[in-house]
Motif scaffolding. Structure first.
Motif, mmCIF file in Angstrom:
data_model
loop_
_atom_site.group_PDB
_atom_site.id
_atom_site.type_symbol
_atom_site.label_atom_id
_atom_site.label_comp_id
_atom_site.label_asym_id
_atom_site.label_seq_id
_atom_site.Cartn_x
_atom_site.Cartn_y
_atom_site.Cartn_z
ATOM 1 N N ALA A 77 0.819 -1.219 0.000
ATOM 2 C CA ALA A 77 0.000 0.000 0.000
ATOM 3 C C ALA A 77 0.849 1.263 0.000
ATOM 4 N N GLY A 78 2.157 1.102 -0.063
ATOM 5 C CA GLY A 78 3.053 2.255 0.031
ATOM 6 C C GLY A 78 2.810 3.306 -1.027
ATOM 7 N N TRP A 79 2.488 2.896 -2.253
ATOM 8 C CA TRP A 79 2.297 3.871 -3.334
ATOM 9 C C TRP A 79 1.067 4.739 -3.083
ATOM 10 N N ILE A 80 0.015 4.135 -2.507
ATOM 11 C CA ILE A 80 -1.200 4.898 -2.213
ATOM 12 C C ILE A 80 -0.984 5.771 -0.982
ATOM 13 N N LEU A 81 -0.314 5.233 0.024
ATOM 14 C CA LEU A 81 -0.037 6.008 1.234
ATOM 15 C C LEU A 81 0.843 7.209 0.903
ATOM 16 N N ALA A 82 1.845 7.024 0.055
ATOM 17 C CA ALA A 82 2.720 8.132 -0.337
ATOM 18 C C ALA A 82 1.929 9.212 -1.066
ATOM 19 N N ALA A 83 1.028 8.802 -1.957
ATOM 20 C CA ALA A 83 0.207 9.773 -2.685
ATOM 21 C C ALA A 83 -0.693 10.547 -1.732
ATOM 22 N N ALA A 84 -1.238 9.864 -0.730
ATOM 23 C CA ALA A 84 -2.128 10.526 0.236
ATOM 24 C C ALA A 84 -1.361 11.485 1.131
ATOM 25 N N ARG A 85 -0.114 11.136 1.468
ATOM 26 C CA ARG A 85 0.663 11.991 2.365
ATOM 27 C C ARG A 85 1.271 13.190 1.659
ATOM 28 N N GLY A 95 0.017 14.491 -1.352
ATOM 29 C CA GLY A 95 -0.966 15.211 -2.162
ATOM 30 C C GLY A 95 -2.213 15.522 -1.360
ATOM 31 N N ASP A 96 -3.338 15.492 -2.030
ATOM 32 C CA ASP A 96 -4.625 15.755 -1.410
ATOM 33 C C ASP A 96 -5.218 14.419 -0.956
ATOM 34 N N ALA A 97 -5.087 14.113 0.322
ATOM 35 C CA ALA A 97 -5.504 12.803 0.837
ATOM 36 C C ALA A 97 -6.969 12.493 0.554
ATOM 37 N N PRO A 98 -7.910 13.425 0.754
ATOM 38 C CA PRO A 98 -9.305 13.096 0.446
ATOM 39 C C PRO A 98 -9.523 12.718 -1.023
ATOM 40 N N THR A 99 -8.784 13.352 -1.929
ATOM 41 C CA THR A 99 -8.904 13.012 -3.344
ATOM 42 C C THR A 99 -8.339 11.629 -3.614
ATOM 43 N N VAL A 100 -7.243 11.290 -2.977
ATOM 44 C CA VAL A 100 -6.653 9.958 -3.150
ATOM 45 C C VAL A 100 -7.609 8.887 -2.640
ATOM 46 N N LEU A 101 -8.267 9.136 -1.524
ATOM 47 C CA LEU A 101 -9.218 8.161 -0.997
ATOM 48 C C LEU A 101 -10.437 8.022 -1.911
ATOM 49 N N ARG A 102 -10.750 9.080 -2.631
ATOM 50 C CA ARG A 102 -11.939 9.075 -3.484
ATOM 51 C C ARG A 102 -11.646 8.595 -4.904
ATOM 52 N N TYR A 103 -10.437 8.875 -5.407
ATOM 53 C CA TYR A 103 -10.097 8.547 -6.790
ATOM 54 C C TYR A 103 -8.965 7.537 -6.932
ATOM 55 N N VAL A 130 -2.888 0.275 7.411
ATOM 56 C CA VAL A 130 -2.341 1.333 6.561
ATOM 57 C C VAL A 130 -2.844 2.664 7.128
ATOM 58 N N PRO A 131 -1.938 3.523 7.619
ATOM 59 C CA PRO A 131 -2.370 4.752 8.294
ATOM 60 C C PRO A 131 -2.711 5.886 7.322
ATOM 61 N N LEU A 132 -3.702 5.653 6.464
ATOM 62 C CA LEU A 132 -4.148 6.709 5.562
ATOM 63 C C LEU A 132 -4.752 7.844 6.380
ATOM 64 N N LEU A 146 -10.701 0.188 -1.093
ATOM 65 C CA LEU A 146 -9.621 0.332 -2.071
ATOM 66 C C LEU A 146 -9.231 -1.053 -2.562
ATOM 67 N N VAL A 147 -9.096 -1.209 -3.871
ATOM 68 C CA VAL A 147 -8.666 -2.484 -4.448
ATOM 69 C C VAL A 147 -7.663 -2.183 -5.557
ATOM 70 N N TRP A 148 -6.556 -2.927 -5.588
ATOM 71 C CA TRP A 148 -5.588 -2.797 -6.675
ATOM 72 C C TRP A 148 -4.822 -4.105 -6.836
ATOM 73 N N PRO A 149 -4.411 -4.416 -8.060
ATOM 74 C CA PRO A 149 -3.600 -5.608 -8.278
ATOM 75 C C PRO A 149 -2.130 -5.301 -7.998
ATOM 76 N N ASP A 150 -1.333 -6.329 -7.836
ATOM 77 C CA ASP A 150 0.077 -6.160 -7.498
ATOM 78 C C ASP A 150 0.835 -5.385 -8.574
ATOM 79 N N ASP A 151 0.384 -5.459 -9.828
ATOM 80 C CA ASP A 151 1.098 -4.743 -10.896
ATOM 81 C C ASP A 151 0.654 -3.291 -11.066
ATOM 82 N N HIS A 152 -0.265 -2.828 -10.222
ATOM 83 C CA HIS A 152 -0.727 -1.430 -10.224
ATOM 84 C C HIS A 152 -1.338 -1.009 -11.558
ATOM 85 N N SER A 153 -1.929 -1.936 -12.279
ATOM 86 C CA SER A 153 -2.499 -1.601 -13.588
ATOM 87 C C SER A 153 -3.798 -0.813 -13.471
ATOM 88 N N TRP A 154 -4.407 -0.800 -12.311
ATOM 89 C CA TRP A 154 -5.618 -0.026 -12.056
ATOM 90 C C TRP A 154 -5.814 0.084 -10.543
#
Length: 197
Positions: free
Chosen positions: A13-21, A23-31, A99-101, A141-149
């Motif tokens: 989950a590091g890539w999503i956590l980094a984006a939330a920390r 950038g705009d965390a509410p947008t990351v949680l929503r999009y 994951v401390p989002l 939140l759902v994502w595959p290991d290859d981060h394709s979506w």
């Protein structure tokens, strides 16, 4: 039957956590995280069954996950974040990495893409391990290991959720569920709740 299990740690989950920390965390949680070619907004369908194929009743979220599973190189290795605060606990809180989002920390589980459909029901199961079929909530939140979506169904969303993906994946989703997806700009404003009367 495919099952979810706690992830080994929070690294996936590091890539999503980094984006939330950063950038705009509410947008990351929503999009989901920024950077995908296309973002779709799709309706939250609750328990509505969609007729897909000759007489086959398929839940729209299940149909979407089937399409998404076909558009990743890692369909058997996916991750799902389940918000800690749903309050569905029928027993003790799950034992899983957290994951401390910001303002929405989540338990992290792993399994095949198709197993993520009932993540809420599985994670907040009864003490005997029976999934709680009375829970209608979608995975957060759902994502595959290859981060394709990345699929993001923010906890306060009542109307729509988001999928960030390639243009090809977006077209495949639109073909399976015609008229039920709209392309949007990342972070585009949209109502979260249904109008109250």
């Amino acid at each position: 039957m495919s099952v979810l299990r706690p992830a080994a740690d929070t690294t996936p989950a590091g890539w999503i956590l980094a984006a939330a920390r950063t950038g705009d965390a509410p947008t990351v949680l929503r999009y989901g995280p920024p950077g995908f070619d296309t973002y779709l907004r799709l309706p939250v369908d609750g328990n509505v069954v969609f007729d897909m194929g000759p007489g086959a009743g398929v839940h729209p979220m299940e149909a979407r996950l089937q399409v998404l599973a076909a558009h990743t190189t890692t369909p058997d290795i996916a991750y799902v974040g389940v918000w800690h605060g749903h309050g569905f606990a029928n027993g003790p809180d799950p034992v899983a990495p957290v994951v401390p989002l910001p303002n929405a920390w989540m338990y992290l589980f792993t399994g095949p893409v198709t197993a993520t459909r009932y993540a809420q029901q599985t994670v907040w199961s009864f003490p005997d391990g029976t999934p709680d079929a009375g829970i209608a909530a979608e995975p957060d939140l759902v994502w595959p290991d290859d981060h394709s979506w990345c699929l993001a169904c923010e906890v306060d969303e009542e109307i729509e959720f988001s999928i960030g993906c390639s243009a090809a994946v977006a077209a495949a989703l639109e073909a399976v569920l015609p008229g039920r997806a709209r392309r949007v700009a990342y972070g585009e404003d949209a109502p979260r709740e249904r109008a109250r009367r």
